[in-house]
Design a protein around this motif. Structure first.
Motif, PDB file in Angstrom:
ATOM      1  N   ALA B 163       0.838  -1.203   0.000  1.00  0.00           N
ATOM      2  CA  ALA B 163       0.000   0.000   0.000  1.00  0.00           C
ATOM      3  C   ALA B 163       0.876   1.258   0.000  1.00  0.00           C
ATOM      4  O   ALA B 163       0.626   2.205  -0.763  1.00  0.00           O
ATOM      5  CB  ALA B 163      -0.929  -0.007   1.207  1.00  0.00           C
ATOM      6  N   SER B 165       3.807   1.659  -1.117  1.00  0.00           N
ATOM      7  CA  SER B 165       4.570   1.872  -2.347  1.00  0.00           C
ATOM      8  C   SER B 165       3.825   2.830  -3.277  1.00  0.00           C
ATOM      9  O   SER B 165       4.417   3.367  -4.216  1.00  0.00           O
ATOM     10  CB  SER B 165       4.878   0.542  -3.042  1.00  0.00           C
ATOM     11  OG  SER B 165       3.702  -0.023  -3.582  1.00  0.00           O
ATOM     12  N   ALA B 166       2.538   3.067  -3.012  1.00  0.00           N
ATOM     13  CA  ALA B 166       1.791   4.073  -3.781  1.00  0.00           C
ATOM     14  C   ALA B 166       2.377   5.474  -3.571  1.00  0.00           C
ATOM     15  O   ALA B 166       2.118   6.385  -4.365  1.00  0.00           O
ATOM     16  CB  ALA B 166       0.315   4.058  -3.397  1.00  0.00           C
ATOM     17  N   GLU B 169       3.954   7.537  -6.322  1.00  0.00           N
ATOM     18  CA  GLU B 169       3.135   8.330  -7.243  1.00  0.00           C
ATOM     19  C   GLU B 169       2.631   9.626  -6.608  1.00  0.00           C
ATOM     20  O   GLU B 169       1.989  10.421  -7.288  1.00  0.00           O
ATOM     21  CB  GLU B 169       1.889   7.536  -7.662  1.00  0.00           C
ATOM     22  CG  GLU B 169       2.181   6.245  -8.374  1.00  0.00           C
ATOM     23  CD  GLU B 169       0.894   5.523  -8.725  1.00  0.00           C
ATOM     24  OE1 GLU B 169      -0.166   6.179  -8.797  1.00  0.00           O
ATOM     25  OE2 GLU B 169       0.942   4.312  -8.893  1.00  0.00           O
ATOM     26  N   ALA B 175      -0.241  14.454   0.334  1.00  0.00           N
ATOM     27  CA  ALA B 175      -0.767  13.206  -0.238  1.00  0.00           C
ATOM     28  C   ALA B 175      -0.098  12.000   0.419  1.00  0.00           C
ATOM     29  O   ALA B 175      -0.754  10.987   0.688  1.00  0.00           O
ATOM     30  CB  ALA B 175      -0.554  13.189  -1.747  1.00  0.00           C
ATOM     31  N   ARG B 178      -1.686  11.519   3.782  1.00  0.00           N
ATOM     32  CA  ARG B 178      -3.011  10.895   3.672  1.00  0.00           C
ATOM     33  C   ARG B 178      -2.880   9.392   3.408  1.00  0.00           C
ATOM     34  O   ARG B 178      -3.624   8.589   3.975  1.00  0.00           O
ATOM     35  CB  ARG B 178      -3.817  11.550   2.541  1.00  0.00           C
ATOM     36  CG  ARG B 178      -4.351  12.932   2.885  1.00  0.00           C
ATOM     37  CD  ARG B 178      -5.373  13.421   1.858  1.00  0.00           C
ATOM     38  NE  ARG B 178      -4.777  13.739   0.565  1.00  0.00           N
ATOM     39  CZ  ARG B 178      -4.321  14.953   0.224  1.00  0.00           C
ATOM     40  NH1 ARG B 178      -4.390  15.963   1.082  1.00  0.00           N
ATOM     41  NH2 ARG B 178      -3.805  15.156  -0.972  1.00  0.00           N
ATOM     42  N   LEU B 179      -1.916   9.031   2.569  1.00  0.00           N
ATOM     43  CA  LEU B 179      -1.705   7.612   2.262  1.00  0.00           C
ATOM     44  C   LEU B 179      -1.310   6.838   3.516  1.00  0.00           C
ATOM     45  O   LEU B 179      -1.798   5.723   3.755  1.00  0.00           O
ATOM     46  CB  LEU B 179      -0.625   7.463   1.186  1.00  0.00           C
ATOM     47  CG  LEU B 179      -0.215   6.030   0.838  1.00  0.00           C
ATOM     48  CD1 LEU B 179      -1.362   5.272   0.175  1.00  0.00           C
ATOM     49  CD2 LEU B 179       1.023   6.023  -0.057  1.00  0.00           C
ATOM     50  N   LEU B 182      -4.329   6.477   5.797  1.00  0.00           N
ATOM     51  CA  LEU B 182      -5.255   5.533   5.160  1.00  0.00           C
ATOM     52  C   LEU B 182      -4.796   4.099   5.396  1.00  0.00           C
ATOM     53  O   LEU B 182      -5.572   3.227   5.833  1.00  0.00           O
ATOM     54  CB  LEU B 182      -5.232   5.842   3.663  1.00  0.00           C
ATOM     55  CG  LEU B 182      -6.223   5.223   2.716  1.00  0.00           C
ATOM     56  CD1 LEU B 182      -7.624   5.683   3.068  1.00  0.00           C
ATOM     57  CD2 LEU B 182      -5.876   5.652   1.277  1.00  0.00           C
ATOM     58  N   THR B 183      -3.529   3.847   5.104  1.00  0.00           N
ATOM     59  CA  THR B 183      -2.964   2.497   5.240  1.00  0.00           C
ATOM     60  C   THR B 183      -3.024   2.041   6.694  1.00  0.00           C
ATOM     61  O   THR B 183      -3.418   0.908   6.986  1.00  0.00           O
ATOM     62  CB  THR B 183      -1.505   2.493   4.734  1.00  0.00           C
ATOM     63  OG1 THR B 183      -1.489   2.967   3.392  1.00  0.00           O
ATOM     64  CG2 THR B 183      -0.919   1.099   4.793  1.00  0.00           C
ATOM     65  N   SER B 185      -5.007   3.054   9.001  1.00  0.00           N
ATOM     66  CA  SER B 185      -6.367   2.931   9.544  1.00  0.00           C
ATOM     67  C   SER B 185      -6.884   1.492   9.419  1.00  0.00           C
ATOM     68  O   SER B 185      -7.615   1.009  10.278  1.00  0.00           O
ATOM     69  CB  SER B 185      -7.324   3.906   8.837  1.00  0.00           C
ATOM     70  OG  SER B 185      -7.613   3.478   7.518  1.00  0.00           O
ATOM     71  N   ALA B 186      -6.494   0.803   8.338  1.00  0.00           N
ATOM     72  CA  ALA B 186      -6.962  -0.576   8.146  1.00  0.00           C
ATOM     73  C   ALA B 186      -6.382  -1.521   9.200  1.00  0.00           C
ATOM     74  O   ALA B 186      -6.956  -2.580   9.470  1.00  0.00           O
ATOM     75  CB  ALA B 186      -6.609  -1.061   6.751  1.00  0.00           C
TER      76      ALA B 186
END
Lengths: 189, 189
Positions: B163, B165-166, B169, B175, B178-179, B182-183, B185-186
């Protein structure tokens, strides 16, 4: 010539073409991408070298065509998942599930192949379509209040694709299912 | 020879070696991995070709050594993050944050380099260490009730690395942040 005759020739050409693509892919997976020769391809496909050269000029072009055919098949599968029943969130789950299974099956080989072939327009175009498909579904889901709206849909799509590429390492179907649930849970947090 | 003299020679050798590594990496990024020659490396590093060959026999070995040096630096950074203050969950967040920033900086180039070099023992070993580091922290966090315990820590670690590795980009620091959120949070869902 009557139409039927033309159709028979077309069908025959498609069959030969598919046999060449399948033979080349099988050889590449058996012995690595760099070692495949046109002679081996002709032999495996059961045709003469002269015939093979009427269809393709080199192995790289065959692999590129094979890869394009597979990408189109995968995109078709994802589009069908998107066009299924249910809310945007449900349809997104269906798309992510289909994508994770594709990533599980193709992961390792595909990376090698894409690096070998170098990105061409077809690959880049397919990747962009896939990205857009997921982004649009996320946008719909966010608008419907099903998915989080605090992260741009484009970033959520990139997150999904990268996270699900972990499926290439999954050793069981249950592990792939856990990965999908895990990845999707962050979209709803 | 007095010890001081030996130390001076050692320091000089290290400096030349580092200059060679940096010159090669710079050339590879400028003109692609395949085009770099030993003559260019010598010229950029400011040494003669004969001297260069006393240190390295070919460009691939230099790139491999450069990559190993960078991997070690990154692993060191992640180990320091792991050994920081706070609960396992907090320390995991610190590790994931450090990893995402490394992925953002090195992502695209690194994939190309790793494919070019083919996996060697050093790379595989570093990847395993990284995987184990994150897995162990997740295991601790799950035992402490901070992180989910319904998915095997090994799978959660693979998910995190893919995840994040995004980040390669991501177009802004916001950003990347946020990534990471997000990662992470799961892992707590």
């Amino acid at each position: 010539m009557p139409k039927l005759w033309n159709e028979t020739i077309d069908a025959h050409r498609r069959e030969v073409r598919d046999a060449i693509l399948d033979a080349t892919a099988a050889l590449a997976f058996e012995q690595g991408l760099r070692g495949v020769t046109m002679s081996q391809v002709a032999e495996r496909a059961g045709i003469g070298r002269a015939t093979l050269y009427k269809y393709f000029s080199d192995v790289e072009t065959i692999l590129r065509t094979w890869h394009a055919r597979r990408i189109d098949a995968h995109l078709g599968e994802l589009v069908r998942a998107r066009d299924g029943e249910g809310s945007p969130g449900r349809r997104l789950d269906a798309v992510l599930t289909a994508y994770a299974h594709i990533a599980q099956q193709t992961g390792g080989h595909d990376r090698e192949l894409v690096t070998f072939l170098h990105p061409d327009e077809h690959i880049v175009n397919a990747q962009n379509q896939l990205r857009a498909l997921i982004r649009d579904l996320i946008e719909e889901g966010a608008a419907a209040g099903e998915l989080r709206a605090d992260v741009p849909p484009q970033e959520l799509a990139a997150y999904c694709l990268h996270a699900l590429s972990a499926a290439s390492e999954s050793t069981s179907e249950a592990a792939v299912d856990r990965l999908i649930a895990l990845t999707a849970s962050a979209l709803r947090a």
